[in-house]
Design an enzyme around this catalytic site. Structure first.
Site, mmCIF file in Angstrom:
data_model
loop_
_atom_site.group_PDB
_atom_site.id
_atom_site.type_symbol
_atom_site.label_atom_id
_atom_site.label_comp_id
_atom_site.label_asym_id
_atom_site.label_seq_id
_atom_site.Cartn_x
_atom_site.Cartn_y
_atom_site.Cartn_z
ATOM 1 C CE LYS A 154 -1.456 2.965 2.952
ATOM 2 N NZ LYS A 154 -1.593 4.182 2.137
ATOM 3 N N GLY A 195 7.277 5.340 8.290
ATOM 4 C CA GLY A 195 6.418 6.506 8.447
ATOM 5 C C GLY A 195 6.663 7.158 9.793
ATOM 6 C CB SER A 196 4.698 9.568 11.726
ATOM 7 O OG SER A 196 3.536 8.858 12.096
ATOM 8 N N GLY A 226 3.733 4.457 13.673
ATOM 9 C CA GLY A 226 4.538 3.247 13.820
ATOM 10 C C GLY A 226 4.303 2.543 15.146
ATOM 11 C CD GLU A 268 14.000 1.379 9.363
ATOM 12 O OE1 GLU A 268 14.425 2.347 10.030
ATOM 13 O OE2 GLU A 268 14.540 0.262 9.365
ATOM 14 C CB CYS A 285 13.969 9.071 8.026
ATOM 15 S SG CYS A 285 12.573 8.441 7.158
ATOM 16 C CD GLU A 331 10.862 12.922 11.606
ATOM 17 O OE1 GLU A 331 9.809 12.343 11.906
ATOM 18 O OE2 GLU A 331 11.747 12.413 10.897
HETATM 19 C C1 UN1 Z 1 14.614 8.257 4.280
HETATM 20 O O1 UN1 Z 1 14.906 9.387 4.586
HETATM 21 O O2 UN1 Z 1 13.532 7.766 4.649
HETATM 22 O O3 UN1 Z 1 20.411 7.955 3.357
HETATM 23 C C2 UN1 Z 1 15.478 7.403 3.432
HETATM 24 C C3 UN1 Z 1 19.566 8.616 2.747
HETATM 25 C C4 UN1 Z 1 18.815 7.948 1.613
HETATM 26 C C5 UN1 Z 1 17.602 7.240 2.132
HETATM 27 C C6 UN1 Z 1 16.736 8.082 3.023
HETATM 28 N N1 UN1 Z 1 19.685 7.027 0.942
HETATM 29 O O4 UN1 Z 1 19.316 9.763 3.035
#
Ligand code: UN1
Length: 494
Positions: free
Chosen positions: A174, A227-228, A232, A249, A283, A384
């Site tokens: 999804k 996601g957040s 999560g 993650e 992230c 964040e």
């Molecule tokens: C993400 O921010 O969810 O290392 C992934 C990095 C990228 C992947 C980021 N290769 O910033």
């Protein structure tokens, strides 16, 4: 329905039985970018049934053969890289050079996991008894439910799908409602490469209508979520009720430490790339700079000077440095943090405004923003933001810097700029994150090492590299006794 993008279930493109649709608009221009079928639990049931059925044959397809399909996927993605990157920029806004990188990450993952089809190493060990053979093998688990985010629309779905597939699992994915198109494109490539019907299924729709039924489905033993942190944690609670294997993650609040002996120009390059690449919507984005007071003023001045002249605009224009944020809601959130930072008493040294000059008014643009003199307890130093807002926190020593780096609830990525090898090794030893950089920003993870974080960022699992193969397989330990008599382990030893 010709112009509506559809679900892919059991080898067929089909609309949801709801008859409803949702649309996605280009966040830089406001133009309509795609219309998508809007699904619910009934579509999820159908997709899971198809994936369950396909598992019976896919799990027995030789792993090298599964790997060869992924190798073909990599080749097709290479050919289609530019077209996909352009569609990505139109769909979620990141500048075209970075969209190419996102597709490249999927290509890298396809090649890596293609090779894994000829590895998938297990163990053989000696036995404590004569005429007995011990080994462990990896087994696929079943139907894997994947809930993917919008910020890396090719890379992250590839991190989840390719290891699951090469190890013999089947998939129901999804995608985020902001980026369904890029996942559909990835699935089109899988189909062209020869993935059998039912092995990969896509169900389009919202988290509550599609994500939740997928998460709760009794025939989906594995869930992979990016996601957040807020969502999560709920995913983890629900998955626990159903005893599912789950990888999470989630958020980050990644720090760059700049010591007094750092190469400052290099640090400036690394920080700007980490903070404003993908418009801060990674992230792994750099959102804190923990800077030694001896170089604070010089670093702040250099960062502010460079950030203030960054070009905002439609990321399809190669001269643009920073694209839009993904949505009106995200723009509002980002800007609310600017107000929070001001109210908390931080010094605004660059940006700070929603950008509306000329064509920018059509999209969701926010100026690259930097606060100086931020203290460790401020909200902008802890929460964040997921946008182009950076906080500079001055410190007097490496000990203090490491303490502050570790003080947030997240633990994804961190970095140190220093020319002193002792400082670098201290950071490597004492910073508690899943990813650490020395003399580079906080972004740029490569797909052959584990990706993920500690504390509030994850749940102990990692994506990418061999860690992904671990996640998508179950160990089976096998003992073969060819002595022809009962031999009792632990009892009949010599
Ligand atoms: C993400 O921010 O969810 O290392 C992934 C990095 C990228 C992947 C980021 N290769 O910033």
């Amino acid at each position: 329905m010709a112009d509506v993008f559809l679900n892919y279930i059991g080898g067929e493109w089909k609309p949801s039985h709801t008859g409803k649709t949702f649309e996605r608009r280009n966040p830089a221009t406001g133009e309509l970018d795609g219309v998508y079928t809007s699904s619910d639990a009934q579509d999820v049931d159908e997709a899971v049934a198809a994936a369950k059925e396909a598992f019976t044959t896919w799990r027995l397809t030789p792993a090298p053969k599964r790997g060869e399909i992924l190798f073909t996927v990599a080749r097709i993605l290479e050919e289609r890289k530019e077209a996909l990157a352009r569609e990505m920029t139109a769909e979620m806004g990141k500048v075209i050079s970075e969209a190419r990188g996102d597709v490249q990450e999927a290509i890298d993952m396809a090649y890596y996991m293609a090779g894994e089809g000829r590895r998938m190493f297990g163990q053989t060990t000696p036995s404590e008894l004569r005429n007995k053979f011990n080994m462990s093998v990896r087994k696929p688990i079943g139907v894997c439910g994947m809930i993917t985010p919008w910020n890396f629309p090719s890379a992250i779905p590839s991190w989840k799908m390719f290891p699951a597939l090469v190890t013999g699992n089947t998939v129901v994915i999804k995608p985020a409602t902001f980026t369904p198109k890029l996942v559909i494109r990835l699935v089109e490539v899988l189909i062209e490469a020869g993935i059998p019907a039912g092995v990969v299924n896509v169900v389009l729709g919202s988290g509550s209508a599609v994500g939740e039924p997928l998460l709760k489905h009794p025939d989906v033993p594995v869930i992979s979520f990016t996601g957040s942190t807020e969502t999560g944690k709920q995913v983890a609670v629900t998955a626990a009720e159903f005893n599912k294997r789950v990888t999470l993650e989630m958020g980050g609040k990644n720090a760059v430490i700049v010591m007094d002996d750092a190469n400052l120009d290099l640090a400036v390059d690394g920080i700007l790339w980490g903070a404003f690449g993908t418009t801060g919507q990674r992230c792994t984005a750099t959102s804190r700079v923990i800077v030694h007071r001896a170089v604070q003023a010089e670093l702040a001045e250099k960062l502010a000077a460079r950030a203030s002249v960054m070009t905002l605009g439609d990321g399809l224009d190669e001269s643009v440095d920073v694209g839009p944020v993904v949505s009106a809601g995200q723009l509002e959130t980002v800007h609310s943090y600017v107000e929070i930072g001001k109210a908390e008493g931080a010094t605004l040294i660059a940006g700070g405004e929603i950008a509306t000059d000329g064509d920018l008014a059509k999209g969701f643009f926010h100026q690259p923003t930097i606060f100086d003199n931020v203290t460790r307890d401020m909200r902008i130093a802890n929460e964040e933001i997921f946008g182009p807002v950076l906080s500079l926190i001055p410190v007097d020593s490496l000990d203090e810097a490491i303490d502050i780096a570790n003080s947030v609830e997240y633990g994804l990525s961190a970095s140190i700029f220093s020319q002193n090898v002792n400082n670098a090794f201290r950071a490597m030893q004492d910073i508690n994150t899943g990813i650490l950089y020395v003399n580079a920003g906080t972004t740029g993870a490569e797909i052959h090492l584990p990706f993920g974080g500690t504390k509030g960022t994850g749940n102990g699992h990692r994506e990418a590299g061999t860690a992904a193969v671990d996640f998508y397989t179950e160990w089976q330990s096998i003992y073969v006794d060819y002595s022809g008599k009962l031999q009792r382990a632990q009892l009949d030893t010599e």
